[in-house]
Design a protein around this motif. Sequence first.
Motif, PDB file in Angstrom:
ATOM      1  N   GLU A  46       0.827  -1.209   0.000  1.00 15.67           N
ATOM      2  CA  GLU A  46       0.000   0.000   0.000  1.00 15.67           C
ATOM      3  C   GLU A  46       0.861   1.258   0.000  1.00 15.67           C
ATOM      4  O   GLU A  46       1.945   1.284   0.589  1.00 15.67           O
ATOM      5  CB  GLU A  46      -0.920   0.025   1.227  1.00 15.67           C
ATOM      6  CG  GLU A  46      -0.210   0.082   2.560  1.00 15.67           C
ATOM      7  CD  GLU A  46      -1.148   0.304   3.726  1.00 15.67           C
ATOM      8  OE1 GLU A  46      -2.362   0.509   3.513  1.00 15.67           O
ATOM      9  OE2 GLU A  46      -0.659   0.276   4.874  1.00 15.67           O
ATOM     10  N   ASN A  58       1.532  13.559  -1.173  1.00  8.99           N
ATOM     11  CA  ASN A  58       0.298  12.815  -0.928  1.00  8.99           C
ATOM     12  C   ASN A  58       0.552  11.856   0.236  1.00  8.99           C
ATOM     13  O   ASN A  58       1.659  11.331   0.364  1.00  8.99           O
ATOM     14  CB  ASN A  58      -0.106  11.993  -2.158  1.00  8.99           C
ATOM     15  CG  ASN A  58      -0.425  12.839  -3.355  1.00  8.99           C
ATOM     16  OD1 ASN A  58      -1.457  13.494  -3.425  1.00  8.99           O
ATOM     17  ND2 ASN A  58       0.474  12.845  -4.332  1.00  8.99           N
ATOM     18  N   TYR A  59      -0.471  11.619   1.031  1.00 16.90           N
ATOM     19  CA  TYR A  59      -0.345  10.714   2.162  1.00 16.90           C
ATOM     20  C   TYR A  59      -1.558   9.809   2.252  1.00 16.90           C
ATOM     21  O   TYR A  59      -2.689  10.213   1.967  1.00 16.90           O
ATOM     22  CB  TYR A  59      -0.233  11.495   3.479  1.00 16.90           C
ATOM     23  CG  TYR A  59       1.019  12.313   3.616  1.00 16.90           C
ATOM     24  CD1 TYR A  59       1.040  13.652   3.249  1.00 16.90           C
ATOM     25  CD2 TYR A  59       2.195  11.737   4.091  1.00 16.90           C
ATOM     26  CE1 TYR A  59       2.193  14.408   3.360  1.00 16.90           C
ATOM     27  CE2 TYR A  59       3.353  12.490   4.215  1.00 16.90           C
ATOM     28  CZ  TYR A  59       3.340  13.820   3.840  1.00 16.90           C
ATOM     29  OH  TYR A  59       4.497  14.551   3.954  1.00 16.90           O
ATOM     30  N   ALA A  60      -1.317   8.582   2.689  1.00 10.77           N
ATOM     31  CA  ALA A  60      -2.422   7.714   3.047  1.00 10.77           C
ATOM     32  C   ALA A  60      -3.113   8.308   4.275  1.00 10.77           C
ATOM     33  O   ALA A  60      -2.464   8.902   5.147  1.00 10.77           O
ATOM     34  CB  ALA A  60      -1.903   6.318   3.357  1.00 10.77           C
ATOM     35  N   ASP A  61      -4.422   8.131   4.345  1.00 15.27           N
ATOM     36  CA  ASP A  61      -5.172   8.689   5.476  1.00 15.27           C
ATOM     37  C   ASP A  61      -4.635   8.176   6.806  1.00 15.27           C
ATOM     38  O   ASP A  61      -4.641   8.905   7.805  1.00 15.27           O
ATOM     39  CB  ASP A  61      -6.653   8.326   5.350  1.00 15.27           C
ATOM     40  CG  ASP A  61      -7.343   9.099   4.236  1.00 15.27           C
ATOM     41  OD1 ASP A  61      -8.432   8.672   3.829  1.00 15.27           O
ATOM     42  OD2 ASP A  61      -6.790  10.125   3.787  1.00 15.27           O
ATOM     43  N   SER A  62      -4.163   6.949   6.819  1.00 16.36           N
ATOM     44  CA  SER A  62      -3.728   6.324   8.060  1.00 16.36           C
ATOM     45  C   SER A  62      -2.454   6.941   8.629  1.00 16.36           C
ATOM     46  O   SER A  62      -2.127   6.713   9.802  1.00 16.36           O
ATOM     47  CB  SER A  62      -3.512   4.825   7.850  1.00 16.36           C
ATOM     48  OG  SER A  62      -2.541   4.602   6.838  1.00 16.36           O
ATOM     49  N   LYS A  64      -1.511  10.419   7.828  1.00 16.08           N
ATOM     50  CA  LYS A  64      -1.569  11.881   7.794  1.00 16.08           C
ATOM     51  C   LYS A  64      -1.391  12.460   9.193  1.00 16.08           C
ATOM     52  O   LYS A  64      -2.003  11.994  10.149  1.00 16.08           O
ATOM     53  CB  LYS A  64      -2.893  12.355   7.206  1.00 16.08           C
ATOM     54  CG  LYS A  64      -2.967  12.260   5.703  1.00 16.08           C
ATOM     55  CD  LYS A  64      -4.308  12.756   5.181  1.00 16.08           C
ATOM     56  CE  LYS A  64      -4.376  12.636   3.673  1.00 16.08           C
ATOM     57  NZ  LYS A  64      -5.700  13.029   3.136  1.00 16.08           N
ATOM     58  N   ASP A  89       1.629   0.123  12.096  1.00 16.25           N
ATOM     59  CA  ASP A  89       2.604   0.623  11.124  1.00 16.25           C
ATOM     60  C   ASP A  89       3.688  -0.412  10.835  1.00 16.25           C
ATOM     61  O   ASP A  89       4.525  -0.194   9.952  1.00 16.25           O
ATOM     62  CB  ASP A  89       3.265   1.904  11.637  1.00 16.25           C
ATOM     63  CG  ASP A  89       2.298   3.064  11.763  1.00 16.25           C
ATOM     64  OD1 ASP A  89       2.381   3.782  12.779  1.00 16.25           O
ATOM     65  OD2 ASP A  89       1.471   3.249  10.859  1.00 16.25           O
ATOM     66  N   THR A 108      -0.673   5.766  -5.726  1.00 11.72           N
ATOM     67  CA  THR A 108      -0.861   4.545  -4.953  1.00 11.72           C
ATOM     68  C   THR A 108      -0.817   3.270  -5.802  1.00 11.72           C
ATOM     69  O   THR A 108      -0.988   2.174  -5.271  1.00 11.72           O
ATOM     70  CB  THR A 108      -2.200   4.580  -4.211  1.00 11.72           C
ATOM     71  OG1 THR A 108      -3.258   4.686  -5.170  1.00 11.72           O
ATOM     72  CG2 THR A 108      -2.265   5.744  -3.235  1.00 11.72           C
TER      73      THR A 108
END
Length: 126
Positions: A46, A58-62, A64, A89, A108
């Motif tokens: 991911e 850009n960042y994954a929501d998890s 941020k 993580d 992604t």
Amino acid sequence: QVHLVESGGGSVQAGGSLRLSCVASGLTYSSGCVAWFRQSPGKEREGVASIDEDGRTNYADSVKGRFTVSLDNAKNVLYLQMSSLMPEDTAMYYCAARPSLSCRYFWTSVPRYDYWGQGTQVTVSS
């Protein structure tokens, strides 16, 4: 020949921090999209964070608010500063590069990257 080499992984307790590095040879990070991915056993790889030649991130929501991706163009090094680490993580972290294309529409998507590092393990204990 292009090589991406990650380092900086390790074992930390929840709430701790780590900084991952990815040194590139044979390509220039300042052109195109570079990103961090992660993969834990039994799960798909991911996207974690990306940064492109214009500095857009850009960042994954998890992640941020906890992780920060950055580039040192002079040294050709990609970083991932990880703070407030959580057990979820825990994964192998990979850097990836897609030269000459902005991250904007695909960051992604694993198949869209041309080059990958070998990975560095991050383990977070509770």
